[in-house]
Design a protein around this motif. Structure first.
Motif, PDB file in Angstrom:
ATOM      1  N   LEU A 217      34.170   9.510  69.068  1.00  0.00           N
ATOM      2  CA  LEU A 217      33.525   9.137  70.329  1.00  0.00           C
ATOM      3  C   LEU A 217      32.788  10.328  70.943  1.00  0.00           C
ATOM      4  O   LEU A 217      31.645  10.207  71.383  1.00  0.00           O
ATOM      5  CB  LEU A 217      34.580   8.607  71.304  1.00  0.00           C
ATOM      6  N   VAL A 226      25.287   7.783  71.509  1.00  0.00           N
ATOM      7  CA  VAL A 226      25.981   6.824  72.345  1.00  0.00           C
ATOM      8  C   VAL A 226      24.951   6.000  73.126  1.00  0.00           C
ATOM      9  O   VAL A 226      25.110   4.803  73.327  1.00  0.00           O
ATOM     10  CB  VAL A 226      27.002   7.547  73.249  1.00  0.00           C
ATOM     11  N   MET A 240      34.674   1.305  71.393  1.00  0.00           N
ATOM     12  CA  MET A 240      35.994   1.926  71.340  1.00  0.00           C
ATOM     13  C   MET A 240      36.892   1.213  70.341  1.00  0.00           C
ATOM     14  O   MET A 240      37.551   1.842  69.525  1.00  0.00           O
ATOM     15  CB  MET A 240      36.628   1.957  72.729  1.00  0.00           C
ATOM     16  N   LYS A 243      36.177   1.943  66.615  1.00  0.00           N
ATOM     17  CA  LYS A 243      36.679   3.243  66.148  1.00  0.00           C
ATOM     18  C   LYS A 243      38.182   3.176  65.911  1.00  0.00           C
ATOM     19  O   LYS A 243      38.691   3.662  64.891  1.00  0.00           O
ATOM     20  CB  LYS A 243      36.376   4.330  67.174  1.00  0.00           C
ATOM     21  N   LEU A 294      41.265   8.519  73.132  1.00  0.00           N
ATOM     22  CA  LEU A 294      40.009   8.077  73.739  1.00  0.00           C
ATOM     23  C   LEU A 294      39.955   8.468  75.209  1.00  0.00           C
ATOM     24  O   LEU A 294      38.904   8.852  75.725  1.00  0.00           O
ATOM     25  CB  LEU A 294      39.869   6.564  73.591  1.00  0.00           C
TER      26      LEU A 294
END
Lengths: 390, 384
Positions: A217, A226, A240, A243, A294
């Motif tokens: 990320l 992104v 999210m 991943k 995250l």
């Protein structure tokens, strides 16, 4: 009505399809990173073998030098009792000073000296004391080794005393003593390969589950890709989740490999409980830990920062979550801080399922704690991510 | 290789580091933080083992026996249970690690001068802890038996207590603990944590500094510059070495002043060894960064290389002498083990150089080899 229903179904299908496409992208990116892939394989194969076979925390080969001031039958018999695998006899020293020098150099951990007249005292029924000097630079090991020496000398004393008692009571051997033969459950031979290999895969799962999604990320943030993704028809949740999903799949496959190909056949780890349950909970653990990662990723700006933040988070998790030392042995303040470490719950689950053979009826509280923790961390991560990019 | 160019590269790297606020903060914050948290928090002693009792005898003597466990600091009493079948559940959910079952006739048999057996059940999921717990239990049994026997001899043979105990304890062992007389866990863990902090943090600092430039492509300005390979590599290394050396001083002071660990050794030798070790650990980060293309790979590989051997094969938790062959080889192949020797000896032992020169030589060898390897791997003319 029907049309509306179909619309929802196809929307859901598109949503899932997008997620799968994104997951595939993540997997492809991982596959193309040669060194990383190589390390992933190493961590769940060779590395499991080395740590499983190689590490024993129980005292083993504690190096011992002896000064035998008596040189009698009895003293030699005593020395013979200090055997492998607990002790490694490093020879006799002619003088006390040489023994101390050995301890100073770190060439020996224990130095036992047997006084002159040892044999006479034993035969004559006089009490006599042996001297033991211990290098305590490694405190836990030193104490444990010293207690082994005390155990051996205690056995000798008991045998001698029993002989004398028998002599004075005219051959009667019944004595009022408390005996015990401790039975060790879940790991009857105290085989450390079980413990160490489980500890090792727990560490590796944690490392990859935390770092892979988080770094992925932050990389997108750092490179600006992104923004490309945000204008594409995918939601931040897609980004999210994909991943996390990709990394969870990779970790599950690696864990299954380590457990079924190395730990079960070679180390004989019993896997008493349900393997399916273990894998499901491993997946849950990956998601929870990824949530932590995250969240950390939304706090940091570049990969250098996430690197340092992950050290901040992972090293206490490794050392204080109850993998290397039991959780209940930790000071209370550590226990309360570590309540937010998902690994603390997963260790209990892994030991419970793999060694103790318990199921959800016993582990439910750890599972609930992990779900709650995962939900909160993931929620926080999503919220911050939204705030940054939406 | 010129000092001026080297200094220019170092200055650029330093500025980049300073501008990356969180990164810089962590570089200085992590090592002392680790020392405080692990120094106080990482307890390796086996104490307060939770246990439960099934007392089927319920006699004064059995209560006396159980009380010896309750009052010991090594055990943590979690209650008496009535039904033996509950034990499995309690061990299964880790509410206890040890169960003691005193059978009926405990007092009866002992008073009649006959032996009795107590059942001991242990949780083996932590083999080391199970083993140490076992030796605590045996020690309590032995002491309890000795007291019983003394009473027995006094009662039946008309001996004095003194005579009886001379008979029962023909051999004893007097133990002296050297270097760490009170066997404080913190004294042995805190010096080793200096090693931990210097082995885990610096490689990541260095590796990321290099790969970041590779990933963003700014490394090409370096390739195209007049700076030589040596200038670039040493210039990149210098700021992180400086950060780490500041940390050495901070950690040393924390150990001495906060944890009261005595420093008995030679300061000069300690700092020389520290410089060599910092060169090794930053150099390892540099080597990794030359082998990979992405920061993500650098991050994970460096963390694995730095953290796993440091926890397992450095002497931090397990002495290298009790490792298996494969693990011992791995331990010798990393500089961490040698530095652990030097740090522990510097703090706790009054050492002379001739006992440590081999360790220091090994560290110097590693530092040299790692830097040479980096020099060989680095090229200003990459293919891709």
């Amino acid at each position: 009505m029907r049309g509306h229903g179909q619309g929802t179904i196809s929307a859901a299908r598109v949503w899932v399809l997008r997620l799968l496409v994104m997951t595939k992208k993540e997997l492809l990116q991982l596959r193309r990173d040669g060194p990383l892939l190589l390390f992933l394989i190493y961590s769940f194969s060779l590395s499991v073998c080395i740590s499983g076979v190689g590490i024993t925390m129980q005292v083993k080969s504690a190096s011992l030098v002896v000064h035998d001031g008596d040189r009698s039958e009895s003293s030699r018999e005593l020395i013979r009792r200090f055997r492998e695998p607990t002790f490694r006899f490093e020879g006799e020293v002619p003088e006390l000073q040489v023994g101390l020098e050995r301890l100073n150099q770190g060439a020996a951990m224990l130095f036992l000296s047997i006084p002159p007249r040892f044999h006479e005292a034993i035969r004559g029924g006089e009490p006599i004391a042996l001297q033991l000097q211990v290098d305590t630079t490694n405190a836990a090991q030193a104490l444990s080794a010293a207690s082994y020496v005390a155990r051996i000398v205690g056995d000798v004393a008991t045998e001698l005393a029993a002989g004398r008692m028998a002599a004075i009571s005219g051959g009667r051997v019944d004595l009022p003593v408390v005996e015990s033969a401790p039975r060790v459950w879940y790991n009857p031979n105290q085989d450390e390969t079980w413990f160490q290999s489980i500890a090792h895969i727990l560490r590796m799962i944690t490392l990859f589950a935390f770092l892979l999604p988080a770094a992925a990320l932050v990389r997108e943030k750092e490179h600006g890709t992104v923004e490309q993704l945000l204008v594409a028809p995918v939601t931040p949740l897609h980004m999210m989740l994909s991943k996390v999903l990709a990394m969870t799949l990779v970790i599950l496959a690696s864990t299954l490999f380590a457990v079924m190909v190395i730990m079960k056949p070679f180390f004989g780890v019993p896997i008493k409980g349900s393997l399916a349950l273990f894998l499901v909970l491993t997946a849950l653990y990956c998601v929870t830990t990824a949530g932590l990662g995250l969240f950390a990723a939304t706090v940091t700006k570049n990969q250098a920062q996430i690197g340092m933040v992950s050290l901040l988070v992972i090293s206490p998790m490794f050392l204080l979550s109850g993998i290397t030392t039991p959780y209940e042995a930790m000071p209370p303040w550590v226990q309360s801080i570590m309540a937010v470490s998902p690994l603390r719950y997963f260790t209990k689950i892994a030991h419970g399922i793999l060694l103790k053979g318990v199921g959800l009826d016993v582990l439910w509280d750890a599972v609930v704690a992990m779900v709650l923790l995962g939900g909160v961390l993931f929620g926080l991560g999503m919220w911050r991510f939204h705030k940054q990019f939406a | 290789m010129t000092i001026r160019r080297l200094a220019a590269v170092a200055k650029k790297e330093w500025k980049e580091t300073v501008r990356n606020r969180l990164f810089l903060l962590m570089a200085f914050l992590l090592p002392p933080l680790w020392m405080v948290v692990f120094g106080y928090g990482l307890v390796l002693d086996v104490e307060r083992v939770p246990f439960a009792v099934v007392d089927r005898d319920r006699s004064p003597l059995s209560r006396d026996y159980v009380y010896r466990f309750i009052e010991s600091r090594y055990f943590d009493y979690r209650g008496t249970i009535q039904d033996e079948r509950e034990i499995e559940g309690l061990l299964g959910k880790t509410a206890i690690r040890l169960a003691i079952i005193v059978s009926e006739g405990f007092q009866g048999r002992l008073s009649a001068g006959r032996p009795t057996t107590v059942q001991i059940l242990l949780d083996g999921s932590f083999p080391l802890h199970a083993d140490i717990t076992k030796s605590y239990v045996l020690a309590i049994n032995r002491a309890f038996s000795r007291d019983l026997l003394t009473d027995f001899l006094v009662r039946t043979r008309g001996m004095t207590r003194d005579e009886a105990s001379r008979l029962l304890e023909p051999v004893t062992v007097e133990t002296r603990y050297l270097y760490n007389e009170e066997v404080r866990g913190t004294w042995s863990i805190v010096p080793a944590l200096i090693m931990f902090a210097l082995m885990v943090s610096p490689p990541i600092l260095t590796a990321l500094g290099m790969v970041r430039e590779k990933e963003t492509g700014s490394i090409y300005t370096m390739y195209g510059s007049t700076a030589s390979k040596g200038d670039i590599l040493l210039g990149k290394l210098a700021p992180y070495c400086a950060i780490s050396m500041i940390n050495v001083v901070v950690l040393w002071a924390t150990a001495v002043w906060l944890f009261d660990v005595p420093f008995k050794g030679n300061v000069v030798v300690f700092f020389v060894a520290s410089v060599l070790f910092v060169l090794c650990s930053t150099g390892m980060g540099l080597v990794v960064s030359l082998l990979v293309r992405t920061q993500m790979a650098a991050l994970i590989i460096t963390i694995i290389i730095a953290m796993v051997p440091t926890i397992l094969y450095s002497g931090l938790l397990v002495p290298v002498s009790s490792l298996g062959l494969g693990a011992r080889l791995q331990a010798h192949a990393f500089p961490a083990m040698y530095y652990t020797d030097v740090v522990r000896a510097s703090f706790l032992k009054r050492f002379s150089l001739h006992t440590l020169w081999l360790d220091i030589l090994a560290l110097a060898g590693f530092a040299g080899a790692i830097l040479l390897l980096a020099h060989r791997l680095f090229t200003k003319r990459p293919n891709a």
